[in-house]
Design a protein around this motif. Structure first.
Motif, PDB file in Angstrom:
ATOM      1  N   MET A  59       0.843  -1.201   0.000  1.00 32.97           N
ATOM      2  CA  MET A  59       0.000   0.000   0.000  1.00 32.97           C
ATOM      3  C   MET A  59       0.874   1.245   0.000  1.00 32.97           C
ATOM      4  O   MET A  59       1.734   1.380   0.853  1.00 32.97           O
ATOM      5  N   PRO A  60       0.657   2.168  -0.944  1.00 32.51           N
ATOM      6  CA  PRO A  60       1.392   3.433  -0.864  1.00 32.51           C
ATOM      7  C   PRO A  60       0.988   4.155   0.420  1.00 32.51           C
ATOM      8  O   PRO A  60      -0.202   4.224   0.745  1.00 32.51           O
ATOM      9  N   LEU A 116      -4.604   8.852   3.054  1.00 30.00           N
ATOM     10  CA  LEU A 116      -5.800   9.539   2.556  1.00 30.00           C
ATOM     11  C   LEU A 116      -7.066   8.742   2.886  1.00 30.00           C
ATOM     12  O   LEU A 116      -8.086   9.288   3.274  1.00 30.00           O
ATOM     13  N   LEU A 117      -6.949   7.412   2.765  1.00 27.67           N
ATOM     14  CA  LEU A 117      -8.084   6.540   3.044  1.00 27.67           C
ATOM     15  C   LEU A 117      -8.511   6.658   4.514  1.00 27.67           C
ATOM     16  O   LEU A 117      -9.698   6.780   4.832  1.00 27.67           O
ATOM     17  N   VAL A 140       1.253  13.957   4.418  1.00 22.44           N
ATOM     18  CA  VAL A 140      -0.170  13.692   4.266  1.00 22.44           C
ATOM     19  C   VAL A 140      -0.947  14.272   5.444  1.00 22.44           C
ATOM     20  O   VAL A 140      -2.013  14.863   5.274  1.00 22.44           O
ATOM     21  N   VAL A 145       6.713  10.645   3.995  1.00 21.62           N
ATOM     22  CA  VAL A 145       5.454  10.702   3.244  1.00 21.62           C
ATOM     23  C   VAL A 145       4.295  11.047   4.181  1.00 21.62           C
ATOM     24  O   VAL A 145       3.503  11.956   3.913  1.00 21.62           O
ATOM     25  N   LEU A 192     -10.092   9.981   5.193  1.00 19.43           N
ATOM     26  CA  LEU A 192     -11.466  10.000   4.696  1.00 19.43           C
ATOM     27  C   LEU A 192     -12.399   9.251   5.652  1.00 19.43           C
ATOM     28  O   LEU A 192     -13.470   9.732   6.008  1.00 19.43           O
ATOM     29  N   PHE A 196       0.847   7.252   1.277  1.00 17.46           N
ATOM     30  CA  PHE A 196      -0.043   8.413   1.185  1.00 17.46           C
ATOM     31  C   PHE A 196      -1.464   7.989   0.803  1.00 17.46           C
ATOM     32  O   PHE A 196      -2.441   8.604   1.219  1.00 17.46           O
ATOM     33  N   TRP A 197      -1.557   6.875   0.064  1.00 13.78           N
ATOM     34  CA  TRP A 197      -2.885   6.361  -0.300  1.00 13.78           C
ATOM     35  C   TRP A 197      -3.618   5.888   0.951  1.00 13.78           C
ATOM     36  O   TRP A 197      -4.761   6.270   1.206  1.00 13.78           O
TER      37      TRP A 197
END
Lengths: 295, 313
Positions: free
Chosen positions: B144-145, B151-152, B259, B255, B155, B147-148
């Protein structure tokens, strides 16, 4: 008679498709699954123009921020580009980065480590100090600093990775060479009077390359993650190229209105990462089973 | 006594690497296109400031002398002046250092808390379904990146459920624990699989040892054997695995700090790169390199203290 028995195994290796099938059948399951997954991604990238009617770069403003539907499985982004098409075309960029950023440093990393381990002396000492200095910096940090010198972009990203990404292969190859150097088949090659480069690259390298190949699969994942992180910072692949990390970044400002832009492309990265990990797992199983040296 | 000489020799070994790190940081400014003074002072510098900088950095001297001047300044804590913030870089880094270290330790604890029980289970039930599930899950989280995932989580837990703040690092200790939870989880999830993999294999190796056989023969409770006898011995190599991955941990924190807008040195680095604040980048290069060196030193020393079998050479 004796001529025939020598020629036979060579002919089987070259022309008999049945033998090849037997080799594949002997592979561990995770290797087969991993390869299938990676092939799927590669084919999706290659055949992207056939698989999707939408352009990955030019959007249709009338359909901006559409949620996922049959027409747009991953929805559309803020300029109306089909996110699924961008992910398909993105496979071309990310797989290319994975291969180039991993296997270019792999080649000279292994070569340098093998030579250093075999010849020793000042070359070995100097090279190992250089490795120590390079790994003293966290990988992402040294890449960012080099990009600060060179400027952003995919070309400079490759230069940065080529400068910093070889050290692990050098260490692995050198460590294995220190063991292999003492083995009888190398001593035999020395006794036959072969020159050093022939002994290193024809006799030793095929036997020490296994651990580097296994590691290269993890490195493949790390390099794709690196490229996506650099896209996030805006210093990697430049827009509007549909690099997977860049698509995730595009959706950052639309998280609440359009969750699909950022979230769904991430699964392409994970899928590729799992594929590479499975391949690495399978390869390490094969290599640990193989105990006869390749001569 | 032998420990003391080991520490000394370990410190001496660090010197060439330390010199290499400082040379790289020094050359950083030299490698940039354009005049180094313009680079260090930014666009609009007065003639007096340029003259003073020429004196300070010895720019009319040959490169080796310039390097020694750079070293002297750095040893005195003078890492230059930030172009964008107009303050001393050393002060800027000092105030950003604490959140980063806090986050790193927090992430390491989370990674350990995940890795310990999961690797015990994986080793006890090796090659069974649980073991495979743990390994595949590890492949997923490591791919998993950062930053992804960040962000998840923002959210889901920040914006939708409103359980955690989505930026900053809080005001007091509890605030830090609360604010940095999601960032630490992101780094922890990426690190745990590596720890699980190595701990599982060293647990399996230890389970083959004679003294474990002896403990079983004595009729000790299997769980007690696992924790008191196997785990204690298998934990030692883990120290090294953590240290080897500290570069990876720091990369993750660079990273994640961006974020979650955490005021740490990773965020400072990226901001400095984006605003071409070269003195700050140069100083951070030095700081990150030395940080990794210190962590490796601490690891080797811990290793020597924890495991009496280590020969100090």
């Amino acid at each position: 008679m004796s001529v025939k028995s020598v020629a036979l195994p060579i002919r089987i290796r070259r022309f008999n498709p049945g033998a090849w099938r037997n080799v594949v059948a002997g592979w561990p399951l995770n290797l087969k699954i991993g390869l299938t997954m990676l092939m799927t991604i590669a084919l999706a990238g290659i055949f992207a123009p056939v698989l999707t009617p939408y352009d990955p770069i030019i959007g249709d403003f009338q359909n901006a921020l559409d949620p996922p539907s049959w027409e747009h499985p991953f929805g559309t982004d803020n300029v109306g580009r089909d996110v699924f098409s961008r992910v398909l075309y993105g496979a071309r960029i990310d797989l290319q980065i994975g291969f180039i950023a991993t296997y270019v440093p792999f080649i000279y990393g292994v070569a340098l480590g093998a030579i250093a381990g075999y010849v020793g002396g000042w070359f070995d000492t100097l090279l190992m100090r250089l490795v120590d200095i390079t790994i003293a910096f966290p990988f992402l940090v040294i890449i960012i600093v080099i990009l600060a010198i060179l400027g952003p972009g995919i070309q400079n990203m490759y230069i940065a990775v080529f400068a910093a990404g070889w050290t692990i292969y050098t260490r692995l190859a050198r460590a294995e060479m220190l063991v292999i150097r003492q083995q009888e088949y190398i001593l035999a090659a020395q006794a036959l009077g072969y020159n050093r480069m022939r002994i290193i690259f024809r006799h030793a390298v095929p036997n020490l390359i296994g651990s580097s190949i296994v590691f290269s699969m993890s490195d493949f994942v790390l390099n794709i993650l690196l490229a996506s992180a650099l896209s996030y910072f805006g210093i990697g692949v430049q827009p509007p190229a549909p690099e997977w990390g860049a698509i995730v970044t595009d959706g950052r400002d639309w998280l609440l209105q359009a969750w699909w832009i950022s979230t769904l492309p991430g699964f392409a990265i994970i899928f590729t990462g799992v594929a590479a990990s499975l391949i690495g797992d399978g390869l390490s199983k094969i290599i640990s089973q193989r105990n006869t040296p390749v001569l | 006594m032998r420990l003391a000489s080991y520490i000394l020799s370990r410190l001496l070994q660090m010197i060439p690497v330390l010199i290499g790190i400082t040379i790289f940081a020094f050359l950083f400014i030299q490698l940039l296109p354009g005049d180094p003074i313009q680079t260090m002072l930014g666009g609009k510098a007065s003639p007096e400031a340029i003259e003073a900088a020429h004196q300070k950095f010895g720019l009319d001297q040959p490169l080796p002398i310039q390097y020694l001047l750079f070293l002297r300044n750095a040893l005195q804590g003078d890492l230059g002046t930030s172009i964008t913030q107009r303050t001393l870089v050393s002060g800027l880094i000092a105030e950003r250092f604490v959140p980063s270290i806090f986050l790193l330790i927090y992430a390491m604890i989370i990674a350990m808390l995940l890795a310990l029980p999961l690797s015990l289970i994986a080793a006890r039930r090796s090659d069974r379904l649980v073991d495979h599930t743990i390994r595949i899950s590890g492949m997923i989280t490591i791919s998993m990146p950062a930053f992804w995932l960040g962000l998840l989580l923002i959210l889901l837990f920040g914006l939708t459920l409103d359980l955690f703040p989505i930026s900053g690092w809080g005001d007091d200790f509890l605030g830090h624990i609360h604010s940095l939870f999601l960032p630490a989880v992101v780094i922890g999830l990426a690190t745990a699989p590596v720890l699980i993999q190595s701990l599982r294999s060293s647990l399996l190796d230890t389970m083959q040892m004679d003294f474990i056989e002896a403990a079983r023969a004595k009729g000790l409770n299997p769980n007690r054997i696992m924790i008191r006898h196997v785990l204690r011995n298998a934990l030692i190599p883990m120290v090294t695995v953590l240290a080897v991955n500290v570069g990876w941990l720091i990369g993750g924190s660079v990273v994640v700090e961006n974020v979650f807008s955490i005021p740490g040195i990773g965020r400072l680095l990226v901001q400095a790169v984006l605003t071409r604040d070269y003195p700050t980048i140069q100083a951070l290069t030095l700081v990150f390199g030395i940080l990794v060196l210190i962590v490796n030193l601490i690891t080797d020393l811990t290793y020597a203290v924890v495991d009496p079998r280590v020969t100090y050479q």
